[in-house]
Design a protein around this motif. Structure first.
Motif, PDB file in Angstrom:
ATOM      1  N   GLU A 293       0.830  -1.211   0.000  1.00 27.20           N
ATOM      2  CA  GLU A 293       0.000   0.000   0.000  1.00 27.20           C
ATOM      3  C   GLU A 293       0.864   1.260   0.000  1.00 27.20           C
ATOM      4  OE1 GLU A 293      -2.702  -0.470   3.264  1.00 27.20           O
ATOM      5  OE2 GLU A 293      -4.027  -1.818   2.129  1.00 27.20           O
ATOM      6  N   ARG A 294       1.973   1.228   0.717  1.00 25.86           N
ATOM      7  CA  ARG A 294       2.865   2.397   0.752  1.00 25.86           C
ATOM      8  C   ARG A 294       3.442   2.675  -0.634  1.00 25.86           C
ATOM      9  NH1 ARG A 294       5.504   0.711   4.906  1.00 25.86           N
ATOM     10  NH2 ARG A 294       7.314  -0.144   3.816  1.00 25.86           N
ATOM     11  N   ALA A 295       3.832   1.614  -1.327  1.00 28.89           N
ATOM     12  CA  ALA A 295       4.410   1.778  -2.658  1.00 28.89           C
ATOM     13  C   ALA A 295       3.351   1.883  -3.748  1.00 28.89           C
ATOM     14  CB  ALA A 295       5.335   0.602  -2.958  1.00 28.89           C
ATOM     15  N   ASP A 296       2.094   1.548  -3.428  1.00 25.69           N
ATOM     16  CA  ASP A 296       1.008   1.528  -4.414  1.00 25.69           C
ATOM     17  C   ASP A 296       1.428   0.686  -5.618  1.00 25.69           C
ATOM     18  OD1 ASP A 296      -1.380   2.004  -5.697  1.00 25.69           O
ATOM     19  OD2 ASP A 296      -0.848   4.030  -6.372  1.00 25.69           O
ATOM     20  N   CYS A 297       1.746  -0.584  -5.331  1.00 30.14           N
ATOM     21  CA  CYS A 297       2.341  -1.416  -6.375  1.00 30.14           C
ATOM     22  C   CYS A 297       1.619  -2.745  -6.576  1.00 30.14           C
ATOM     23  CB  CYS A 297       3.812  -1.680  -6.055  1.00 30.14           C
ATOM     24  SG  CYS A 297       4.067  -2.675  -4.570  1.00 30.14           S
ATOM     25  N   GLY A 298       0.410  -2.889  -5.997  1.00 29.45           N
ATOM     26  CA  GLY A 298      -0.245  -4.179  -6.170  1.00 29.45           C
ATOM     27  C   GLY A 298      -1.612  -4.252  -5.538  1.00 29.45           C
ATOM     28  N   ILE A 299      -2.075  -5.486  -5.353  1.00 34.16           N
ATOM     29  CA  ILE A 299      -3.424  -5.760  -4.862  1.00 34.16           C
ATOM     30  C   ILE A 299      -3.320  -6.674  -3.640  1.00 34.16           C
ATOM     31  CG2 ILE A 299      -5.653  -6.799  -5.430  1.00 34.16           C
ATOM     32  CD1 ILE A 299      -4.991  -6.232  -8.401  1.00 34.16           C
ATOM     33  N   VAL A 300      -4.067  -6.340  -2.593  1.00 31.75           N
ATOM     34  CA  VAL A 300      -4.119  -7.157  -1.377  1.00 31.75           C
ATOM     35  C   VAL A 300      -5.397  -7.994  -1.425  1.00 31.75           C
ATOM     36  CG1 VAL A 300      -4.168  -7.148   1.143  1.00 31.75           C
ATOM     37  CG2 VAL A 300      -2.826  -5.416  -0.094  1.00 31.75           C
ATOM     38  N   VAL A 301      -5.241  -9.311  -1.223  1.00 28.52           N
ATOM     39  CA  VAL A 301      -6.381 -10.230  -1.261  1.00 28.52           C
ATOM     40  C   VAL A 301      -6.513 -10.928   0.090  1.00 28.52           C
ATOM     41  CG1 VAL A 301      -6.180 -10.620  -3.747  1.00 28.52           C
ATOM     42  CG2 VAL A 301      -4.936 -12.099  -2.157  1.00 28.52           C
ATOM     43  N   PRO A 302      -7.679 -11.471   0.405  1.00 29.98           N
ATOM     44  CA  PRO A 302      -7.843 -12.171   1.689  1.00 29.98           C
ATOM     45  C   PRO A 302      -6.991 -13.439   1.755  1.00 29.98           C
ATOM     46  CG  PRO A 302      -9.967 -11.595   0.720  1.00 29.98           C
ATOM     47  CD  PRO A 302      -8.945 -11.371  -0.341  1.00 29.98           C
ATOM     48  N   PHE A 303      -6.768 -13.910   2.976  1.00 32.01           N
ATOM     49  CA  PHE A 303      -6.086 -15.175   3.172  1.00 32.01           C
ATOM     50  C   PHE A 303      -6.914 -16.323   2.584  1.00 32.01           C
ATOM     51  CE2 PHE A 303      -4.445 -12.721   6.895  1.00 32.01           C
ATOM     52  CZ  PHE A 303      -3.096 -12.781   6.590  1.00 32.01           C
ATOM     53  N   ALA A 304      -6.204 -17.311   2.046  1.00 28.38           N
ATOM     54  CA  ALA A 304      -6.823 -18.579   1.623  1.00 28.38           C
ATOM     55  C   ALA A 304      -8.044 -18.369   0.729  1.00 28.38           C
ATOM     56  CB  ALA A 304      -7.206 -19.409   2.846  1.00 28.38           C
ATOM     57  N   ASP A 305      -7.902 -17.479  -0.261  1.00 28.19           N
ATOM     58  CA  ASP A 305      -9.034 -17.167  -1.140  1.00 28.19           C
ATOM     59  C   ASP A 305      -8.565 -17.185  -2.602  1.00 28.19           C
ATOM     60  OD1 ASP A 305     -11.268 -16.212  -2.432  1.00 28.19           O
ATOM     61  OD2 ASP A 305     -11.683 -14.636  -0.970  1.00 28.19           O
ATOM     62  N   PRO A 306      -8.424 -18.367  -3.199  1.00 33.00           N
ATOM     63  CA  PRO A 306      -7.972 -18.442  -4.589  1.00 33.00           C
ATOM     64  C   PRO A 306      -8.871 -17.680  -5.561  1.00 33.00           C
ATOM     65  CG  PRO A 306      -7.871 -20.601  -3.546  1.00 33.00           C
ATOM     66  CD  PRO A 306      -8.607 -19.695  -2.602  1.00 33.00           C
ATOM     67  N   ASN A 307     -10.179 -17.633  -5.286  1.00 31.58           N
ATOM     68  CA  ASN A 307     -11.078 -16.904  -6.184  1.00 31.58           C
ATOM     69  C   ASN A 307     -10.742 -15.417  -6.215  1.00 31.58           C
ATOM     70  OD1 ASN A 307     -13.235 -18.869  -7.213  1.00 31.58           O
ATOM     71  ND2 ASN A 307     -13.206 -19.312  -5.015  1.00 31.58           N
ATOM     72  N   ALA A 308     -10.400 -14.855  -5.052  1.00 33.66           N
ATOM     73  CA  ALA A 308     -10.019 -13.434  -5.008  1.00 33.66           C
ATOM     74  C   ALA A 308      -8.726 -13.204  -5.786  1.00 33.66           C
ATOM     75  CB  ALA A 308      -9.861 -12.984  -3.561  1.00 33.66           C
ATOM     76  N   VAL A 309      -7.798 -14.150  -5.696  1.00 28.66           N
ATOM     77  CA  VAL A 309      -6.551 -14.022  -6.460  1.00 28.66           C
ATOM     78  C   VAL A 309      -6.848 -14.076  -7.956  1.00 28.66           C
ATOM     79  CG1 VAL A 309      -4.282 -15.038  -6.899  1.00 28.66           C
ATOM     80  CG2 VAL A 309      -5.232 -15.076  -4.581  1.00 28.66           C
ATOM     81  N   ALA A 310      -7.691 -15.002  -8.371  1.00 27.39           N
ATOM     82  CA  ALA A 310      -8.035 -15.119  -9.787  1.00 27.39           C
ATOM     83  C   ALA A 310      -8.710 -13.848 -10.295  1.00 27.39           C
ATOM     84  CB  ALA A 310      -8.933 -16.337 -10.005  1.00 27.39           C
ATOM     85  N   ARG A 311      -9.566 -13.255  -9.462  1.00 34.83           N
ATOM     86  CA  ARG A 311     -10.208 -11.998  -9.868  1.00 34.83           C
ATOM     87  C   ARG A 311      -9.180 -10.876  -9.998  1.00 34.83           C
ATOM     88  NH1 ARG A 311     -14.185 -13.876  -6.179  1.00 34.83           N
ATOM     89  NH2 ARG A 311     -13.382 -12.523  -4.517  1.00 34.83           N
ATOM     90  N   ALA A 312      -8.212 -10.842  -9.087  1.00 30.21           N
ATOM     91  CA  ALA A 312      -7.168  -9.810  -9.160  1.00 30.21           C
ATOM     92  C   ALA A 312      -6.345  -9.972 -10.432  1.00 30.21           C
ATOM     93  CB  ALA A 312      -6.272  -9.888  -7.922  1.00 30.21           C
ATOM     94  N   VAL A 313      -6.010 -11.217 -10.772  1.00 32.12           N
ATOM     95  CA  VAL A 313      -5.258 -11.469 -12.010  1.00 32.12           C
ATOM     96  C   VAL A 313      -6.076 -11.028 -13.215  1.00 32.12           C
ATOM     97  CG1 VAL A 313      -4.296 -13.270 -13.495  1.00 32.12           C
ATOM     98  CG2 VAL A 313      -3.911 -13.355 -11.014  1.00 32.12           C
ATOM     99  N   ALA A 314      -7.352 -11.361 -13.209  1.00 31.02           N
ATOM    100  CA  ALA A 314      -8.213 -10.986 -14.337  1.00 31.02           C
ATOM    101  C   ALA A 314      -8.294  -9.473 -14.494  1.00 31.02           C
ATOM    102  CB  ALA A 314      -9.603 -11.590 -14.147  1.00 31.02           C
ATOM    103  N   SER A 315      -8.370  -8.756 -13.372  1.00 30.27           N
ATOM    104  CA  SER A 315      -8.458  -7.288 -13.453  1.00 30.27           C
ATOM    105  C   SER A 315      -7.177  -6.697 -14.037  1.00 30.27           C
ATOM    106  CB  SER A 315      -8.754  -6.689 -12.077  1.00 30.27           C
ATOM    107  OG  SER A 315      -7.629  -6.805 -11.214  1.00 30.27           O
TER     108      SER A 315
END
Length: 359
Positions: A293-315
């Motif tokens: 968040e400090r570097a504004d360089c990515g996306i934070v997803v919940p623990f143990a949530d592959p669907n959230a990771v897949a959505r982040a990749v898709a975005s």
């Protein structure tokens, strides 16, 4: 200078690819005592290698004894002994004179014990207490270097911090345009092995590339996933080669579980992704979240949530401008604040000061 480890892979990035070259560049001769044979590794160019047994699981005392013998044998020809494992505190207990002994504190050892399968559950609290006693002894008798500022809370006095920074390319890497997401580092369940496999199954048209060795449990899972055709597992790759494989990736994964040992440490893999202009997808351990968040360089997803990771990749796949912005932010932040080229000088200076005081 004598650099010693019985736990880490001799190709450990902090030791092999950053600290030893920094010492050599400053004109120091380096003896590197490490488990080369056990890990099937070659010694770095220009160092004098000493092969040691590996400390693993409950089989640790033999490696510590061997390290103690080598330290005593070489004490007359070195001016600093640099230790990289808490186990090695036993190798220098009782040393009355000789070279300065420096302990490079890499992790919260007491917290890490809670994740070790070889430590019986009822004994983990006892072992953690013994570790804290050992840390107190080390603070009184040795010179300490800390890889994380957060580690300072474990000690009574202030100690020098040599951050676990990374080698940042001089020029900005390729834009993150590949249909590929990457993971770099040791693979375990606690580091997100199962989640990465599930992410690979969820994604279509995006390659999942895992770079790094794995513990036996995770290796079996990865081999099955490779046979299934859902991901690519490269296995161990030397760090200087592995980081070049990051360039151009759509995102870099860091799916650490919510464990005490991960909460206050900035994962090196995050910094390596940033240094190579790769947007980060990370779980919300405090230090990881704060860095991203400090570097504004990515996306934070919940623990143990592959669907959230897949959505982040898709975005990221849909939004070229956003992934390029995040990648550029990460590279710029790493260049300014996470660059080993800046920290190497301080590291060498600390060791030289320790040697001078010992004399």
């Amino acid at each position: 200078m004598l650099v010693v480890t019985v736990v880490h892979d001799p190709d450990d990035a902090r030791i092999r690819h950053r600290q030893i070259p920094a010492l050599q560049a400053a004109g120091h001769d380096v003896i590197y005592a490490a488990p080369f044979t056990a890990f099937d590794r070659q010694a770095p160019p220009g160092v004098r290698p000493v092969d040691l047994p590996r400390a693993a699981g409950r089989r640790r005392l033999g490696a510590v004894r061997a390290a103690r013998r080598e330290i005593r044998r070489l004490r007359e020809v070195v001016d600093v002994v640099l230790l990289h494992d808490p186990d090695l505190l036993l190798a220098v207990v009782g040393q009355r004179s000789g070279p300065a002994v420096v302990w490079d504190v890499h992790e919260d050892t007491a917290a890490a014990l809670g994740m070790r399968a070889w430590v019986p559950g009822p004994l983990r609290g006892v072992f953690a207490g013994l570790v804290r006693l050992a840390e107190g002894w080390a603070e009184r008798h040795l010179v300490l270097l800390l890889a994380e500022r957060a580690y300072q809370a474990r000690f009574r006095c202030d100690h020098a911090v040599v951050p676990n920074s990374v080698l940042v390319p001089e020029h900005a890497p390729a834009a993150p345009d590949d249909r590929r997401i990457v993971y770099l580092g040791k693979v375990t369940r606690a580091r997100g092995c199962q989640e990465m496999i599930e992410v690979a199954r969820l994604l279509r048209g995006t390659r999942v590339q895992i770079i790094g060795s794995a513990d036996p449990d995770s290796a079996a899972l990865l081999e099955a996933a490779v046979n299934e055709g859902v991901l690519d597992w490269e296995g161990f790759v030397p760090n200087d080669v592995a980081v070049q494989m990051l360039d151009g990736a759509l995102a870099g994964l860091s799916l650490l579980h919510d464990q005490p040992n991960y909460r206050h440490s900035e994962p090196t893999k995050l910094m390596e992704y940033m240094a190579h202009g790769v947007p980060v997808i990370t779980t919300p351990n405090a230090a990881s979240r704060e860095l991203v968040e400090r570097a504004d360089c990515g996306i934070v997803v919940p623990f143990a949530d592959p669907n959230a990771v897949a959505r982040a990749v898709a975005s990221l796949a849909r939004d070229r401008h956003e992934r390029e912005r995040l990648g550029a932010n990460g590279y710029g932040y790493a260049s300014r604040l996470l660059n080993w080229l800046r920290d190497a000088e301080a590291f060498v200076s600390y060791l030289q000061e320790a040697a001078d005081r010992s004399r």
